[in-house]
Design an enzyme around this catalytic site. Structure first.
Site, short mmCIF file in Angstrom:
data_model
loop_
_atom_site.label_atom_id
_atom_site.label_comp_id
_atom_site.label_asym_id
_atom_site.label_seq_id
_atom_site.Cartn_x
_atom_site.Cartn_y
_atom_site.Cartn_z
N LYS A 1 0.95 -1.12 0.28
CA LYS A 1 -0.05 -0.02 -0.18
C LYS A 1 0.78 1.32 0.06
O LYS A 1 0.71 2.19 -0.77
CB LYS A 1 -1.02 -0.12 1.42
CG LYS A 1 -1.56 1.31 1.40
CD LYS A 1 -2.28 1.34 2.72
CE LYS A 1 -1.46 1.64 3.88
NZ LYS A 1 -1.32 2.81 4.44
N ASN A 2 1.87 1.37 0.92
CA ASN A 2 2.77 2.54 1.08
C ASN A 2 3.51 2.62 -0.18
O ASN A 2 4.35 3.61 -0.07
CB ASN A 2 3.45 2.42 2.28
CG ASN A 2 2.48 2.76 3.62
OD1 ASN A 2 1.02 3.08 3.24
ND2 ASN A 2 2.74 2.39 4.77
N CYS B 1 -4.01 12.47 13.77
CA CYS B 1 -4.87 11.06 13.61
C CYS B 1 -4.52 10.36 14.88
O CYS B 1 -3.85 10.63 15.80
CB CYS B 1 -4.59 10.44 12.44
SG CYS B 1 -2.81 9.65 12.54
N ARG C 1 1.44 14.25 13.53
CA ARG C 1 1.66 14.03 12.02
C ARG C 1 1.37 15.45 11.36
O ARG C 1 0.88 15.47 10.35
CB ARG C 1 0.66 12.92 11.41
CG ARG C 1 0.77 11.72 12.41
CD ARG C 1 -0.29 10.66 11.51
NE ARG C 1 0.75 10.09 10.38
CZ ARG C 1 0.22 8.93 9.77
NH1 ARG C 1 -0.88 8.70 9.98
NH2 ARG C 1 1.17 8.70 8.63
N ASP D 1 5.30 0.27 12.21
CA ASP D 1 4.14 -0.16 11.58
C ASP D 1 4.14 -1.45 11.82
O ASP D 1 3.00 -2.37 11.53
CB ASP D 1 3.93 -0.22 10.08
CG ASP D 1 3.66 1.31 9.37
OD1 ASP D 1 3.20 2.09 10.21
OD2 ASP D 1 4.03 1.59 8.23
N ARG E 1 -8.52 -0.03 4.94
CA ARG E 1 -7.69 0.90 4.41
C ARG E 1 -6.62 0.28 4.02
O ARG E 1 -5.84 0.71 2.79
CB ARG E 1 -7.40 1.96 5.27
CG ARG E 1 -8.61 2.92 5.62
CD ARG E 1 -8.15 4.14 6.45
NE ARG E 1 -6.72 4.48 6.04
CZ ARG E 1 -5.67 4.96 6.81
NH1 ARG E 1 -5.77 4.89 8.20
NH2 ARG E 1 -4.42 5.10 6.13
N1 EPU Z 1 7.20 14.47 10.54
C1 EPU Z 1 7.52 15.80 11.20
N2 EPU Z 1 7.25 16.74 9.90
C2 EPU Z 1 6.77 16.20 8.78
C3 EPU Z 1 6.66 14.94 8.54
C4 EPU Z 1 6.79 14.13 9.47
O1 EPU Z 1 8.02 16.21 12.00
O2 EPU Z 1 6.82 17.29 7.93
C5 EPU Z 1 7.38 13.39 11.64
C6 EPU Z 1 6.17 12.79 12.01
O3 EPU Z 1 5.36 13.55 13.24
C7 EPU Z 1 6.61 11.52 12.70
C8 EPU Z 1 7.94 11.42 11.87
O4 EPU Z 1 8.08 12.60 11.46
O5 EPU Z 1 6.98 11.71 14.04
C9 EPU Z 1 7.86 10.40 10.89
O6 EPU Z 1 6.74 10.52 9.99
P1 EPU Z 1 6.64 10.07 8.46
O7 EPU Z 1 6.55 11.44 7.75
O8 EPU Z 1 7.76 9.19 8.04
O9 EPU Z 1 5.22 9.34 8.56
P2 EPU Z 1 4.11 9.31 7.02
O10 EPU Z 1 5.34 9.55 5.73
O11 EPU Z 1 3.27 10.35 7.23
C10 EPU Z 1 4.66 6.89 6.51
C11 EPU Z 1 3.74 5.53 6.23
C12 EPU Z 1 2.84 5.20 7.61
C13 EPU Z 1 4.23 4.90 8.53
C14 EPU Z 1 5.39 6.20 8.61
C15 EPU Z 1 6.51 5.75 9.27
C16 EPU Z 1 2.63 6.05 4.22
C17 EPU Z 1 1.36 6.42 3.25
N3 EPU Z 1 2.60 6.14 5.48
O12 EPU Z 1 3.76 8.14 6.97
O13 EPU Z 1 2.25 4.18 7.44
O14 EPU Z 1 3.74 4.67 10.02
O15 EPU Z 1 5.67 6.49 7.32
O16 EPU Z 1 7.21 4.73 8.84
O17 EPU Z 1 3.57 5.85 3.33
C18 EPU Z 1 0.48 2.61 8.03
O18 EPU Z 1 0.86 2.31 6.68
O19 EPU Z 1 -0.16 2.04 8.75
C19 EPU Z 1 1.22 3.75 8.52
C20 EPU Z 1 0.86 4.67 9.20
#
Ligand code: EPU
Length: 417
Positions: free
Chosen positions: A22-23, A117, A122, A305, A397
């Protein structure tokens, strides 16, 4: 609303096939906005987030077809709207992935700001910081990010936190920026490398993906291509835990064991017997399950995850284990539901102390997010009696037919509408 009913006690035995990730599929679909030509994707999991993304692309004017056989054809020739509305973004935060491609190709985008969320705040500040460094203006107005540019330029961007979708958004934007972009402290997740591979097939010039420094040379335009998305490492890991927790014997096929190195190593330390082949692995659950601490970190370390699923396993451990979550600040909601099933878990900030050896008993439980839902199913597989899991839409999802796959290897599980 659907519920899932599980009667625990059966050791799982047999083979399961893993779906596409998915990701990795979500950014691949967003990347189709970078070209006017058709992108053909394979191994796309037929799950809710993918269908939400299809709708998002269609509402913008793209042709987007996603079939249950795992193929998708996306063509962003005639994009009328450069907007991702709140109604879609609120159901799927990954919608933010259209921001980079829209700004890069159309110089304008309006994307609803995803709120917090169930797992944490996030923020997307790093996505915006990177785009601004490349010459975009990003304002937040009425809950939307309004971004515009005269043309993106390459930039040196250091992200102070490792962000997966942030790295993906900026990498996509940089493919069409003028000159070179260097992304430092980039995410190394296999999903980022998969996206880089897709972008290269589209004519993008990217090096260093899979390391902390990614270099992108902008090109004038990108073209159509065909790309096969990697298998879902988190789905594979979830089945690995299912085998271990039920003391079963399961072969997990059509996956990439090297993407799961940290998870399989952790499960081995917890007593499971694991053998790997190039595209599959076999998990034999053993008694006793050993209680072993774990801490989540960005790839290649143990993924956030998989934290909830591992916690379910530790409720059956032979001692105590500390589960430390370093990525998200509020990702222990599943623990409260496991406690209702009889688990002994104490939460202290970002750490959970899980005392093993407790008999779990079936209960009515609420799923709070995607991985929490999966962890409650895992707990239910060893609980005495019947567990009802509510709010199954979280599960839908991101897991493709999980109850059918589990039933096929011997779980007593059904979906009740
Ligand atoms: N963060 C910031 N600023 C930003 C972006 C992120 O401070 O601009 C922080 C977040 O708050 C968090 C950390 O960085 O503490 C890591 O977040 P990340 O941005 O890596 O998460 P994401 O990209 O929103 C993806 C996956 C998630 C998975 C995370 C971590 C997708 C669509 N989602 O989310 O997947 O948990 O990386 O590996 O790729 C899931 O599939 O259940 C899921 C939540």
């Amino acid at each position: 609303m659907d519920k899932i009913r599980v009667i625990g006690g059966n050791p799982l035995k047999g083979c399961v096939e893993i779906s596409g990730a998915k990701n990795a599929a979500l950014p691949a679909m967003a990347a189709s906005l970078l070209s006017a030509e058709a992108i053909h994707l394979e191994n796309i999991p037929y799950v809710r987030d993918i269908l939400t993304t299809r709708r998002l692309l269609q509402e913008m004017g793209a042709e987007a077809e996603v079939l249950e056989d795992g193929t998708a054809t996306l063509k962003a020739l005639d994009i009328r709207s450069r907007e991702a509305p709140y109604e879609l973004v609120k159901t799927m935060r990954a919608s933010i992935l259209v921001l980079g491609p829209l700004v890069a190709r159309f110089k304008k985008a309006r994307v609803s700001l995803p709120g917090g969320c169930a797992i944490g705040a996030r923020p997307v500040n790093l996505h915006l910081m990177g785009l601004e460094k490349m010459g975009a203006t990003c304002d937040v107005v009425h809950g939307y990010v309004e971004a515009s540019t005269e043309g993106l330029r390459g930039a040196n961007i250091l992200m102070d936190t490792v962000t997966v979708t942030g790295t993906e958004n900026l990498m996509m934007a940089a493919t069409l920026a003028e000159g070179e972009t260097i992304l430092d402290n980039a995410a190394c997740e296999p999903e980022v490398s998969d996206l880089a591979g897709l972008l290269r097939s589209m004519g993008g010039r990217i090096e260093g993906d899979g390391t902390r420094t990614i270099r992108i040379q902008g090109v004038k335009e990108l073209h159509g291509c065909r790309h096969r998305v990697i298998p879902d490492r988190i789905e594979a890991g979830t089945f690995a835990v299912a085998a271990a927790i039920t003391r079963g014997d399961v072969e997990v096929r059509n996956c990439c064991p090297q993407h799961l190195a940290a998870v399989l190593s952790q499960l081995t330390q917890a007593g499971a017997e694991i053998t790997t082949e190039a595209n599959s692995f076999r998990v034999r659950g053993k008694d006793p399950i050993r209680s072993k601490n774990v801490t989540t970190h960005p790839y290649p370390a143990f993924p956030t995850d998989m934290q909830a699923q591992y916690m379910a396993l530790m409720t059956q451990g032979d001692g105590s284990a500390v589960v430390t979550e370093t990525i998200f600040e509020n990702r222990f909601m599943h623990a409260l539901e496991m406690i209702r099933m009889g688990a002994d878990i104490t939460i202290d900030g970002r750490q959970a102390l899980v005392k093993g050896g407790k008999l779990l008993t079936g209960a009515k439980v609420l799923a709070s997010d995607l991985r929490a839902s999966a962890s409650l199913i895992l707990a239910a597989l060893v609980a005495q009696g019947e567990t009802w899991i509510d709010r199954v839409y979280h599960l839908d999802r991101g897991y493709c037919q999980i109850e059918r796959k589990l039933a096929s290897i011997g779980a007593n599980i059904e979906r009740v509408s």
